[in-house]
Structures are given as C-alpha cells and as structure tokens.
Scaffold this motif. Structure first.
Motif, PDB file in Angstrom:
ATOM      1  N   ARG A 194       0.820  -1.214   0.000  1.00 30.11           N
ATOM      2  CA  ARG A 194       0.000   0.000   0.000  1.00 30.11           C
ATOM      3  C   ARG A 194       0.852   1.260   0.000  1.00 30.11           C
ATOM      4  NH1 ARG A 194      -4.889  -0.173   2.382  1.00 30.11           N
ATOM      5  NH2 ARG A 194      -4.889  -2.226   1.396  1.00 30.11           N
ATOM      6  N   THR A 195       0.542   2.183  -0.901  1.00 27.34           N
ATOM      7  CA  THR A 195       1.150   3.509  -0.959  1.00 27.34           C
ATOM      8  C   THR A 195       0.024   4.535  -1.074  1.00 27.34           C
ATOM      9  OG1 THR A 195       1.386   3.301  -3.372  1.00 27.34           O
ATOM     10  CG2 THR A 195       3.301   2.721  -2.029  1.00 27.34           C
ATOM     11  N   PRO A 196       0.306   5.819  -0.850  1.00 29.59           N
ATOM     12  CA  PRO A 196      -0.774   6.815  -0.889  1.00 29.59           C
ATOM     13  C   PRO A 196      -1.525   6.864  -2.217  1.00 29.59           C
ATOM     14  CG  PRO A 196       1.178   7.754   0.128  1.00 29.59           C
ATOM     15  CD  PRO A 196       1.584   6.422  -0.423  1.00 29.59           C
ATOM     16  N   ASP A 197      -0.862   6.512  -3.326  1.00 28.75           N
ATOM     17  CA  ASP A 197      -1.489   6.614  -4.634  1.00 28.75           C
ATOM     18  C   ASP A 197      -1.962   5.273  -5.192  1.00 28.75           C
ATOM     19  OD1 ASP A 197       1.075   5.689  -4.823  1.00 28.75           O
ATOM     20  OD2 ASP A 197       1.653   6.888  -6.546  1.00 28.75           O
ATOM     21  N   SER A 198      -1.976   4.228  -4.353  1.00 27.93           N
ATOM     22  CA  SER A 198      -2.359   2.905  -4.833  1.00 27.93           C
ATOM     23  C   SER A 198      -3.854   2.667  -4.640  1.00 27.93           C
ATOM     24  CB  SER A 198      -1.570   1.819  -4.102  1.00 27.93           C
ATOM     25  OG  SER A 198      -1.877   1.815  -2.722  1.00 27.93           O
ATOM     26  N   VAL A 199      -4.362   1.600  -5.267  1.00 28.90           N
ATOM     27  CA  VAL A 199      -5.759   1.188  -5.109  1.00 28.90           C
ATOM     28  C   VAL A 199      -5.833   0.257  -3.900  1.00 28.90           C
ATOM     29  CG1 VAL A 199      -7.703   0.022  -6.188  1.00 28.90           C
ATOM     30  CG2 VAL A 199      -6.119   1.372  -7.600  1.00 28.90           C
ATOM     31  N   PRO A 200      -6.577   0.619  -2.851  1.00 32.27           N
ATOM     32  CA  PRO A 200      -6.547  -0.165  -1.606  1.00 32.27           C
ATOM     33  C   PRO A 200      -6.848  -1.647  -1.788  1.00 32.27           C
ATOM     34  CG  PRO A 200      -7.589   1.943  -1.220  1.00 32.27           C
ATOM     35  CD  PRO A 200      -7.358   1.860  -2.694  1.00 32.27           C
ATOM     36  N   HIS A 201      -7.870  -1.994  -2.576  1.00 31.60           N
ATOM     37  CA  HIS A 201      -8.232  -3.413  -2.658  1.00 31.60           C
ATOM     38  C   HIS A 201      -7.285  -4.220  -3.546  1.00 31.60           C
ATOM     39  CE1 HIS A 201     -10.312  -2.001  -6.369  1.00 31.60           C
ATOM     40  NE2 HIS A 201     -10.091  -3.226  -6.800  1.00 31.60           N
ATOM     41  N   GLU A 202      -6.333  -3.552  -4.192  1.00 32.90           N
ATOM     42  CA  GLU A 202      -5.344  -4.259  -5.008  1.00 32.90           C
ATOM     43  C   GLU A 202      -3.980  -4.316  -4.331  1.00 32.90           C
ATOM     44  OE1 GLU A 202      -5.298  -2.239  -8.733  1.00 32.90           O
ATOM     45  OE2 GLU A 202      -7.238  -3.035  -9.385  1.00 32.90           O
TER      46      GLU A 202
END
Length: 328
Positions: A222-230
């Motif tokens: 997880r990073t600030p610009d990522s898609v949470p469910h992926e």
C-alpha cells in the motif's frame, strides 16, 4: 542476499550465497538453466512439494558502445524507467565499473517530462570508446546503485527485495522445519531468469516432478497513490493467492494453516494468471498443483524496494506450517 549482483541470466554471485545458506540440505546443486536447487529429505517417498523463489533481479544489458564511449543498453526485466535518468549505476564488465545515466539538463530539454524507453538512455563511464571496449564486453549487465537502509523499526529498503525477500522467507521456513516431522518431502529452487519470462524454473520443475508447489514472490504494498483493494498494508502478513491459475484447495489449506497458527495474512486475488513462477510450474509435465505466498513490498522494480521484515517472517511461518501439516 540483496548485496550480491544477480541480474537475469547472470546470477552467479548470488548463487554462491544461496548455496552456502542451503548447506544443511541433503543435496545442493545448480540446474541447467541456472538456478540453485536444494533437496530437504528423501524424494523417493511421500508427496513432494517444491518451494520456489526467484533469485534474479532486474537490470540492463549493454548492447552497444557509441563513438563517444557512452554505453547503450536494453532492459533485463521491467525496470521502472520513470526514475532512471541521472542514476548512479554499476557496470559489471571485466570488473565492476561505476557509471551514471546521462540526462539533458531541463534548461535545454524540449520535453523533460517524457519517460524514456530503455533504449533511449546512455550510460557515462567516463571512458573513450576504445577504453570502454576493453573494459565492457557487449552483453555486460548493469545495475542501479542503492544502499540497504533501515527506515524504521523492522522496515528496510534495498535493491532486489524482489525477490530476495522470498528467498529469505524460504530459508527461514527451512530453518523452522529442522527437527519437525513433515507430511511432505521438500525440494527448494532459487530460480534464475524469472524477470525475463519465468525461464529458470521450468527445467527445475520438470526434473524434480513435484506434486505441489508454492511460488514465494513479492506483491504490491500500500502507498498513498495505490488502489486499496489491489494492495496490502506492510505489516499485514503473508499474501495468500487465489486465482484461476492456482489450486483452490491449496489456497484454502494455506488460509486454514494461517488461522490455526495465528499467522497474519491477507488474500490476494489474481483473476487469470499470477505473473509469478507458479504460472510455469503448474503446466510442468502432467500438471502441478500450485499456490502463491507473497510478501507485500513498496516501489517494486526500483532501487528502493521496501519491505517490513515481519511479513517475511509471516510468509516463512506459513510455509513451515503448511509443509509440516501440524506435525511436531
């Protein structure tokens, strides 16, 4: 592991480390395509499980030396080209040579926002063409320089965390299994050339003929610009794969083992294929039941791949408990 060079097809230096770490195995060898194989137990009896983690890393290969001595390269794997300009690199030629990736200053660049292709960049090693040709044979590998950094308690950043963290998890699992009764006999493969088409594991899977296999790799943190469910939060544990390309029974058994033993985990859904060595192992010979156990990392395919050590430990514990089947 992270300190040793091992670009796809040129993994010899890191092989030496892996073979030393597998010294307690019954048999340790290198297979024909370039990979370290360790036999843990008697493969003539019981069901056989293959634990695979690829040991190669992304990088570049020198394809041409121009008249001014600059090195032109192609990609080995899929390096993130957005961050490659003006990087410090090591050229693994006749001997290791320091270099830098050339870049136009923004003052004179017509479009400094363009992301280059691998074939667009040039590496400056400060030599003339004649000097470079003596020091850098065509086909030499290039890696981007980066340090092993402790970012905070239990979080590290280093090059080649993909997939030296998976190698580390398998080694830790084997250490945990010493002295325990196993429901499986184990074969271990630290495979070469995964980043260039999952080539290295194919020969090993064919020769070892496993009944089941676990591909231990990395996945997206997880990073600030990522898609949470992926993605998975660093520290959330091992990622258990579910996919059309994987065996549902193995995925469920790994999930049960995690819950029974209090091992942190998350579920990773990969609809059709996994992009890991499991895709190649599963089609070996008459077919092999496969699953993936992944470790979440941030900044994949860059020189600053970042992982939480507890997730490597969770992956190791999960592999251990699955292989032991609850037997002490």
């Amino acid at each position: 592991l992270c300190a040793e060079h091992g670009t796809s097809g040129c993994e010899g230096d890191v092989f030496k480390v892996a073979k030393k770490e597998l010294g307690f195995c019954k048999e340790v060898c290198e297979n024909e395509l370039g990979g370290v194989v360790g036999i843990f137990g008697d493969l003539s009896s019981k069901r056989r499980i293959l634990l695979d983690a690829h040991i190669d890393q992304i990088g570049f290969i020198v394809s041409y030396i121009d008249p001014d001595g600059f090195l032109k390269v192609g990609a080995c794997g899929g390096p993130d080209m957005r961050i490659m300009l003006a990087q410090s690199v090591t050229v693994h030629g006749v001997q290791d040579i320091r270099g830098v990736v050339s870049t136009l200053p923004p003052h004179v660049s017509s479009d400094h926002t363009k992301v280059p292709e691998a074939g667009d960049i040039a590496i400056d090693i400060g030599m003339t063409r004649e000097e470079a040709e003596k020091s850098v044979p065509l086909g030499s590998r290039v890696t981007v320089d980066s340090d092993f950094r402790d970012l905070s308690d239990g979080v590290i950043s280093a090059p080649s965390v993909d997939d030296r963290s998976g190698v580390c998890a398998v080694l830790c699992a084997l250490d945990m299994l010493r002295g325990r009764k196993l429901r499986y006999n184990l074969a271990v493969c630290f495979s070469a050339q995964e980043e260039t088409g999952e080539r290295g594991v194919k020969g090993a899977a064919f020769r070892l003929q496993p009944d089941e296999a676990i591909a231990v790799d990395v996945s997206f943190g997880r990073t600030p610009d990522s898609v949470p469910h992926e993605t998975a939060v660093l520290g959330s544990g091992a990622m258990i794969g579910y996919s059309a390309a994987l065996d549902r029974g193995m995925s469920d058994a790994l999930k049960s083992a995690a819950e029974k033993n209090g091992i942190p985990y998350t579920i990773e859904v990969m609809p059709s294929s996994t992009g890991t060595n499991a895709d190649s192992i599963s089609t070996s010979r008459a077919g092999v039941k496969c699953c993936t156990v992944s470790i979440p990392i941030r900044y994949m395919h860059t020189p600053i791949e970042t992982v939480r050590l507890s997730d490597i430990e969770s992956a190791a514990r999960l592999i251990c408990e699955y292989a032991a089947g609850g037997k002490n």
